[in-house]
Design a protein around this motif. Structure first.
Motif, PDB file in Angstrom:
ATOM      1  N   PHE A   1     -11.436  -0.082  -4.045  1.00 62.62           N
ATOM      2  CA  PHE A   1     -12.010   0.371  -2.776  1.00 62.62           C
ATOM      3  C   PHE A   1     -12.914  -0.699  -2.185  1.00 62.62           C
ATOM      4  N   ALA A   2     -13.749  -1.315  -3.030  1.00 62.19           N
ATOM      5  CA  ALA A   2     -14.664  -2.354  -2.547  1.00 62.19           C
ATOM      6  C   ALA A   2     -13.887  -3.548  -1.986  1.00 62.19           C
ATOM      7  N   LEU A   3     -12.807  -3.939  -2.666  1.00 65.23           N
ATOM      8  CA  LEU A   3     -12.017  -5.065  -2.181  1.00 65.23           C
ATOM      9  C   LEU A   3     -11.341  -4.728  -0.859  1.00 65.23           C
ATOM     10  N   ALA A   4     -10.818  -3.514  -0.727  1.00 65.95           N
ATOM     11  CA  ALA A   4     -10.213  -3.099   0.540  1.00 65.95           C
ATOM     12  C   ALA A   4     -11.258  -3.083   1.655  1.00 65.95           C
ATOM     13  N   LEU A   5     -12.474  -2.644   1.345  1.00 65.86           N
ATOM     14  CA  LEU A   5     -13.547  -2.618   2.346  1.00 65.86           C
ATOM     15  C   LEU A   5     -13.900  -4.030   2.794  1.00 65.86           C
ATOM     16  N   VAL A   6     -13.931  -4.966   1.857  1.00 66.29           N
ATOM     17  CA  VAL A   6     -14.180  -6.369   2.213  1.00 66.29           C
ATOM     18  C   VAL A   6     -13.088  -6.868   3.157  1.00 66.29           C
ATOM     19  N   GLY A   7     -11.828  -6.563   2.828  1.00 66.84           N
ATOM     20  CA  GLY A   7     -10.730  -6.974   3.689  1.00 66.84           C
ATOM     21  C   GLY A   7     -10.835  -6.386   5.084  1.00 66.84           C
ATOM     22  N   PHE A   8     -11.206  -5.104   5.176  1.00 59.66           N
ATOM     23  CA  PHE A   8     -11.371  -4.463   6.476  1.00 59.66           C
ATOM     24  C   PHE A   8     -12.481  -5.135   7.280  1.00 59.66           C
ATOM     25  N   ALA A   9     -13.604  -5.427   6.623  1.00 55.68           N
ATOM     26  CA  ALA A   9     -14.715  -6.075   7.321  1.00 55.68           C
ATOM     27  C   ALA A   9     -14.337  -7.472   7.797  1.00 55.68           C
ATOM     28  N   LEU A  10     -13.566  -8.189   6.993  1.00 54.29           N
ATOM     29  CA  LEU A  10     -13.140  -9.528   7.408  1.00 54.29           C
ATOM     30  C   LEU A  10     -12.258  -9.458   8.647  1.00 54.29           C
ATOM     31  N   LEU A  11     -11.443  -8.409   8.761  1.00 57.17           N
ATOM     32  CA  LEU A  11     -10.596  -8.240   9.935  1.00 57.17           C
ATOM     33  C   LEU A  11     -11.373  -7.738  11.139  1.00 57.17           C
ATOM     34  N   ALA A  12     -12.150  -6.673  10.944  1.00 61.92           N
ATOM     35  CA  ALA A  12     -12.765  -5.976  12.072  1.00 61.92           C
ATOM     36  C   ALA A  12     -14.048  -6.630  12.555  1.00 61.92           C
ATOM     37  N   VAL A  13     -14.827  -7.202  11.648  1.00 68.90           N
ATOM     38  CA  VAL A  13     -16.140  -7.755  12.023  1.00 68.90           C
ATOM     39  C   VAL A  13     -16.092  -9.273  12.137  1.00 68.90           C
ATOM     40  N   TRP A  14     -15.522  -9.922  11.126  1.00 71.20           N
ATOM     41  CA  TRP A  14     -15.472 -11.386  11.118  1.00 71.20           C
ATOM     42  C   TRP A  14     -14.274 -11.941  11.872  1.00 71.20           C
ATOM     43  N   LYS A  15     -13.329 -11.071  12.240  1.00 70.27           N
ATOM     44  CA  LYS A  15     -12.157 -11.461  13.038  1.00 70.27           C
ATOM     45  C   LYS A  15     -11.321 -12.542  12.363  1.00 70.27           C
ATOM     46  N   LEU A  16     -11.236 -12.522  11.047  1.00 72.18           N
ATOM     47  CA  LEU A  16     -10.393 -13.479  10.342  1.00 72.18           C
ATOM     48  C   LEU A  16      -8.922 -13.154  10.575  1.00 72.18           C
ATOM     49  N   PRO A  17      -8.046 -14.158  10.593  1.00 70.80           N
ATOM     50  CA  PRO A  17      -6.615 -13.883  10.719  1.00 70.80           C
ATOM     51  C   PRO A  17      -6.090 -13.185   9.470  1.00 70.80           C
ATOM     52  N   PRO A  18      -5.016 -12.419   9.613  1.00 77.24           N
ATOM     53  CA  PRO A  18      -4.513 -11.662   8.463  1.00 77.24           C
ATOM     54  C   PRO A  18      -4.162 -12.524   7.250  1.00 77.24           C
ATOM     55  N   TRP A  19      -3.643 -13.753   7.473  1.00 72.46           N
ATOM     56  CA  TRP A  19      -3.266 -14.560   6.314  1.00 72.46           C
ATOM     57  C   TRP A  19      -4.478 -14.875   5.443  1.00 72.46           C
ATOM     58  N   ALA A  20      -5.659 -15.061   6.081  1.00 70.32           N
ATOM     59  CA  ALA A  20      -6.873 -15.338   5.307  1.00 70.32           C
ATOM     60  C   ALA A  20      -7.285 -14.116   4.494  1.00 70.32           C
ATOM     61  N   VAL A  21      -7.112 -12.923   5.081  1.00 70.25           N
ATOM     62  CA  VAL A  21      -7.450 -11.699   4.373  1.00 70.25           C
ATOM     63  C   VAL A  21      -6.467 -11.476   3.212  1.00 70.25           C
ATOM     64  N   VAL A  22      -5.201 -11.807   3.420  1.00 73.20           N
ATOM     65  CA  VAL A  22      -4.219 -11.739   2.328  1.00 73.20           C
ATOM     66  C   VAL A  22      -4.649 -12.641   1.177  1.00 73.20           C
TER      67      VAL A  22
END
Length: 397
Positions: free
Chosen positions: A362-383
């Protein structure tokens, strides 16, 4: 940005190649990747136009996410752009599965299993981000929010492709009655460079192949045509794509004696671990079928995708005229709200239930969500982040 036809073609190919290498999580997750890349980031089309495309492709047989990607490439670069989008999104996973069939891939051990699990977790972040963004734009009032919730209940209650298609149909019907005052009309015509004559020709070719291929098989034209017929029918007769096509393929390939059951299951497991559309499982099956090889892998891959793409090309020339009508717009508002509900239901099952097994996931998924929604990282970086995180969890577990 080079806006010449060649520049647009290169832009389409690069964008979809990145997605083809990083879009893990299955067809619903792919729609989230596409929305993030082409609606939020590149702004090739707006939220409502994207949802209209998703609703259309959910109605058609075939792989919905690949059809949406094909349409996006068509809008941006014409037919060459559509083919570039399909090839760039499809070929990476097809090549990986061919290599797996040759015995060149292995994901055994804690690092490999952790990586696969991390890639499932990133799908949670991607789909959650898509649901959040689309809900804000497509469910801005109580009526459409209620349709979205009702769609979740229908998808969960009915299940499978029938539940998905039923949710969109019911959402559209409710929208006809309840969403006639849903805001400004959608008079922004999509650029879909397919004439009505060409569309009708594609429909005729779809029907000709659907009827003609079995006749050729009965005439004894050889195993290659029989293979094409099997995969063409699987792609033509399945709604929902992805996992829904597996029973048809199992009946054709395993029960038909072309592939042993253990090879079928091993390839299906490998297909879960690669990015891109699950329909590329066809390339693996063509590779391992009796007497198969690279030629059969290519034939199977093309045959399973062609019917859905032909039906999409048949429908697109009539789509702008239909979506400009007030009654159709009202139905689309309801259908688009149902699409949000469909994504929401998929966020729970199978995306969440297969990936979130405890607090660490859950914590890792939350980090991924924050990187997308707040930090606006591209999906490949979140992958990359979630893949490495999954490997760490695998080693720690």
């Amino acid at each position: 940005m080079n806006d010449t036809p060649r520049g647009r073609l290169a832009e389409v190919f690069r964008a979809f190649l990145v997605l083809g290498l990083t879009s893990f999580g299955g067809p619903i997750a792919h729609l989230g990747y596409f929305r993030n890349e082409f609606v939020a980031r590149r702004r090739w089309l707006d939220e409502r136009a994207y949802a209209d495309l998703v609703a259309l492709c959910q109605f058609l047989p075939g792989p919905a996410s690949s059809q949406v990607g094909f349409a996006l490439g068509l809008m941006r670069g014409g037919l060459p752009g559509a083919l570039a989008a399909w090839a760039a999104f499809t070929l990476p996973s097809a090549l990986l599965l061919v290599l797996f069939a040759l015995g060149a891939a292995s994901l055994d051990g804690p690092l490999g299993s952790g990586l696969i699990h991390g890639l499932k977790i990133v799908a949670v972040a991607i789909v959650a981000h898509a649901v959040w963004g689309m809900a804000r734009n497509l469910c801005p009032d109580r009526t459409r929010a209620t349709i979205a919730v009702g769609a979740v209940l229908l998808v969960i209650g009915v299940g499978g492709a029938m539940g998905q298609v039923s949710a969109i149909v019911v959402g559209g019907l409710v929208g006809l009655w309840a969403c006639r005052d849903g805001g400004a009309p959608a008079n922004d015509a999509l650029h879909l460079p397919v004439s009505r004559r060409a569309g009708l020709g594609c429909l005729g070719l779809f029907a000709l192949l659907l009827v003609g291929l079995p006749l050729l098989v009965m005439a004894g034209t050889g195993p290659g045509i029989a293979l094409v017929d099997a995969f063409y029918r699987a792609g033509a007769l399945v709604f929902g794509g992805g996992h829904v096509v597996l029973p048809l393929l199992e009946a054709e390939m395993v029960q038909g004696g072309r592939v042993v059951a253990d090879d079928f299951l091993a390839g299906y497991g490998a297909a879960q671990a690669v990015p891109g559309p699950l329909f590329t499982f066809a390339a693996y099956l063509g590779m391992v079928t009796a007497g198969g090889g690279l030629a059969y892998a290519l034939l199977a891959l093309l045959a399973i995708f062609v019917p859905g793409l032909l039906l999409l090309l048949a429908a697109l020339p009539f789509w702008n005229a239909l979506r400009a009508r007030p009654a159709v717009q009202a139905g689309l508002r309801g259908a688009n709200a149902a699409v949000v509900g469909l994504l929401g239901a998929a966020l729970y099952q199978p995306v969440w239930t297969s990936a979130i097994l405890g607090p660490a996931e859950f914590a890792l998924a939350l980090v991924g969500f924050a990187l997308l929604a707040v930090w606006k990282l591209p999906p490949w970086a979140v992958v990359l982040v979630c893949g490495l995180g999954g490997m760490a969890l695998g080693m720690g577990g």
